[in-house]
Motif scaffolding. Structure first.
Motif, PDB file in Angstrom:
ATOM      1  N   SER A  49       0.806  -1.223   0.000  1.00  0.00           N
ATOM      2  CA  SER A  49       0.000   0.000   0.000  1.00  0.00           C
ATOM      3  C   SER A  49       0.844   1.281   0.000  1.00  0.00           C
ATOM      4  O   SER A  49       0.584   2.171  -0.816  1.00  0.00           O
ATOM      5  CB  SER A  49      -0.966  -0.019   1.175  1.00  0.00           C
ATOM      6  N   PRO A  50       1.867   1.415   0.875  1.00  0.00           N
ATOM      7  CA  PRO A  50       2.698   2.639   0.794  1.00  0.00           C
ATOM      8  C   PRO A  50       3.460   2.749  -0.527  1.00  0.00           C
ATOM      9  O   PRO A  50       3.620   3.852  -1.060  1.00  0.00           O
ATOM     10  CB  PRO A  50       3.677   2.493   1.957  1.00  0.00           C
ATOM     11  N   ARG A  52       2.413   1.576  -3.420  1.00  0.00           N
ATOM     12  CA  ARG A  52       1.397   1.953  -4.399  1.00  0.00           C
ATOM     13  C   ARG A  52       1.072   3.444  -4.304  1.00  0.00           C
ATOM     14  O   ARG A  52       0.908   4.108  -5.333  1.00  0.00           O
ATOM     15  CB  ARG A  52       0.140   1.115  -4.159  1.00  0.00           C
ATOM     16  N   ASN A  53       1.002   3.962  -3.085  1.00  0.00           N
ATOM     17  CA  ASN A  53       0.738   5.400  -2.910  1.00  0.00           C
ATOM     18  C   ASN A  53       1.876   6.251  -3.466  1.00  0.00           C
ATOM     19  O   ASN A  53       1.632   7.283  -4.090  1.00  0.00           O
ATOM     20  CB  ASN A  53       0.517   5.723  -1.432  1.00  0.00           C
ATOM     21  N   SER A  56       1.664   6.183  -7.260  1.00  0.00           N
ATOM     22  CA  SER A  56       0.552   6.968  -7.799  1.00  0.00           C
ATOM     23  C   SER A  56       0.861   8.466  -7.782  1.00  0.00           C
ATOM     24  O   SER A  56       0.328   9.212  -8.599  1.00  0.00           O
ATOM     25  CB  SER A  56      -0.731   6.678  -7.030  1.00  0.00           C
ATOM     26  N   ARG A  57       1.705   8.913  -6.855  1.00  0.00           N
ATOM     27  CA  ARG A  57       2.101  10.320  -6.811  1.00  0.00           C
ATOM     28  C   ARG A  57       3.214  10.634  -7.796  1.00  0.00           C
ATOM     29  O   ARG A  57       3.512  11.797  -8.056  1.00  0.00           O
ATOM     30  CB  ARG A  57       2.546  10.695  -5.399  1.00  0.00           C
TER      31      ARG A  57
END
Length: 96
Positions: A49-50, A52-53, A56-57
């Motif tokens: 999850s981190p 992926r975040n 995405s940025r």
């Protein structure tokens, strides 16, 4: 001291295999209510999850054809390899 490195390496290898299982099983139409799938997600999501975040940025993956694919497992594999090499280097300093 070598047994500690082997234990860390074994944990990293097991996590890699769990990532592979999650990636391969994501290609098949398996129900999300499956307990095994829930276990895989519970183990891997705190790491993915981190990543992926962050992806995405990124300007490379944002609003492009690459944004349709999840590259977080690949980045996780690279990070695991970096961790493995750092731990190995630290243990080489203490052993020699």
């Amino acid at each position: 001291m070598y047994s500690v490195f082997r234990a860390i390496n074994s944990v990293l290898f097991a996590f890699e295999m769990i990532l592979v299982a999650r990636a391969v099983l994501s290609w098949f139409p398996i129900s999300r209510n499956n307990k095994f799938i829930d276990l895989l997600h519970a183990i891997t999501e705190p790491v993915l999850s981190p990543i992926r975040n962050m992806l995405s940025r990124s300007s490379i993956f944002n609003n492009s054809m690459l944004s349709m694919m999840d590259f977080s497992p690949i980045v996780a594999f690279l990070l695991i390899e970096v961790i493995r090499n750092v731990v190995l280097s630290i243990f080489r300093i203490f052993i020699y």
